[in-house]
Design an enzyme around this catalytic site. Structure first.
Site, short mmCIF file in Angstrom:
data_model
loop_
_atom_site.label_atom_id
_atom_site.label_comp_id
_atom_site.label_asym_id
_atom_site.label_seq_id
_atom_site.Cartn_x
_atom_site.Cartn_y
_atom_site.Cartn_z
N CYS A 19 19.31 -35.40 70.79
CA CYS A 19 18.16 -35.39 69.95
C CYS A 19 17.37 -36.83 69.99
O CYS A 19 17.71 -37.76 69.09
CB CYS A 19 18.64 -35.16 68.46
SG CYS A 19 17.08 -35.15 67.42
N CYS A 25 15.58 -37.80 66.64
CA CYS A 25 16.85 -38.35 65.70
C CYS A 25 16.99 -39.67 66.03
O CYS A 25 17.30 -40.59 65.17
CB CYS A 25 17.90 -37.47 65.51
SG CYS A 25 17.63 -35.83 65.58
N ASP A 26 17.45 -39.87 67.12
CA ASP A 26 18.08 -41.16 67.82
C ASP A 26 17.24 -42.04 68.36
O ASP A 26 17.67 -43.36 68.58
CB ASP A 26 19.33 -40.98 68.38
CG ASP A 26 20.33 -40.00 67.60
OD1 ASP A 26 20.30 -40.11 66.29
OD2 ASP A 26 20.98 -39.35 68.49
#
Ligand code: NAP
Length: 308
Positions: free
Chosen positions: A137, A140-141
């Protein structure tokens, strides 16, 4: 286990765009509607940085906001949401039952909207290095890799939008694709070719994740020439498609690809059970096709409930 009240007409498993559109339409049709969602609304779109192809937002919209608005809209008409992981379902009888976090919910109709989850590369150390350089992701990261070198594996829209997003944060992005042509939309590809810090490794597969405590690079092999090389990077974003989330639905008929067999009417092989969004076999998995499924399913639920 706790017995929950049985006052629902329809239970929707999964709170992504398909699930919440079904909830919106069911609630507006005065059906007592429950959405069961594991973590947060939105499913896969909830973690997409920017959605440019959902009509009505001329400048695009981030996936989290879009998902949260869909939830709010459905709840404005009375749909309820319970957060909890569904661990057991019984769908074949007239009364369907769904167990989530130890609570059993029942209703005459169920809509399956569980979507799909990111596919893995299947390489040794992939699990060990997850969260230590291996991610599924980018939104997200990605921030963990500011000013670092990263790679993206895949050639679809997820890989392309991940690479666009990461190119704004990271020092360099190498996009590794097993063919010499992306399946992503041309506009994303055009955008990528204009970025100076984006490089392409065509016809290449990843054969090894390098590093022990954390990722230090990838070994890739050119499938046409057989040439191998190492790509030093601290992060790799795997974007090689998705697997449908159907493991709980042993009573429901699946296609050979593992998706739920249901046509445009969203009806499964079980009366009173409908499948919507990415978990259903369909030619195009997009937010716009997911929400369309949700609306159709609610109509089918109404029709079904009139007969039982
Ligand atoms: P996808 O379209 O299925 O693409 C998966 C990519 O991974 C393909 O390029 C495929 O290669 C490659 N691949 C598959 N297995 C592989 C393996 N084992 N090793 C290496 N490469 C592998 O999946 P997606 O990109 O996640 O997109 C899923 C759906 O969401 C699509 O319908 C997409 O359009 C949609 N989506 C839309 C947006 C947007 O429009 N904003 C953003 C994200 C996703 P081949 O091409 O050779 O098959």
């Amino acid at each position: 286990m706790t017995e929950q009240n049985r006052n629902y007409d329809v239970i929707i498993i999964g709170g992504g765009p398909a699930g919440y559109t079904a909830a919106l339409y069911c609630a507006r049709a005065a059906l007592r509607t429950l959405v069961l969602e594991k973590f947060a609304p939105g499913g896969q779109i909830g973690i997409v940085d920017h959605v440019d192809n959902y009509p009505g937002f001329s400048e695009g919209i981030d996936g989290y906001t879009l998902a949260a608005e869909m939830q709010k809209q459905a709840e404005r008409f009375g749909a309820q949401t319970m957060f909890g992981e569904v661990t057991e379902v019984s769908l074949a009888g007239e009364e369907k039952s769904v167990l989530a976090d130890g609570i059993r919910y029942t209703a005459p109709a169920v809509i399956l909207a569980t979507g799909a989850s990111p596919r893995e590369l299947g390489l040794p150390k992939e699990h060990a290095l997850r969260g230590r350089g291996v991610s599924y992701c980018a939104t997200c990261d990605g921030a963990f890799f500011r000013d670092k070198d990263v790679a993206v594996v895949g050639g679809g829209n997820t890989a392309a939008t991940d690479a666009v997003f990461l190119s704004k944060l990271c020092r360099s992005v190498t996009l590794i694709h097993r063919r010499d042509k992306m399946r992503a939309s041309a506009n994303y590809y055009d955008l990528l070719t204009k970025k100076e810090n984006v490089h392409f490794a065509w016809d290449s597969v990843t054969t090894e994740l390098l590093g022990d405590q954390k990722l230090s690079g990838l070994r890739i092999r050119n499938v046409k020439t057989g040439e191998e090389k190492e790509i030093p990077c601290e992060g790799v974003f795997v974007a090689v498609g998705n697997n449908p989330n159907t493991s709980l639905f042993s009573e429901v008929k699946l296609t050979e690809n593992g998706y739920i067999e249901a046509g445009e009417d969203t009806k499964t092989n079980l009366p009173g059970v409908f499948a919507v969004g990415d978990v259903r076999e369909k030619p195009l998995r997009q937010v716009v096709t997911a929400v369309s499924d949700g609306a159709v399913a609610s109509h089918m639920v109404e029709e079904y409930l009139e007969k039982v």
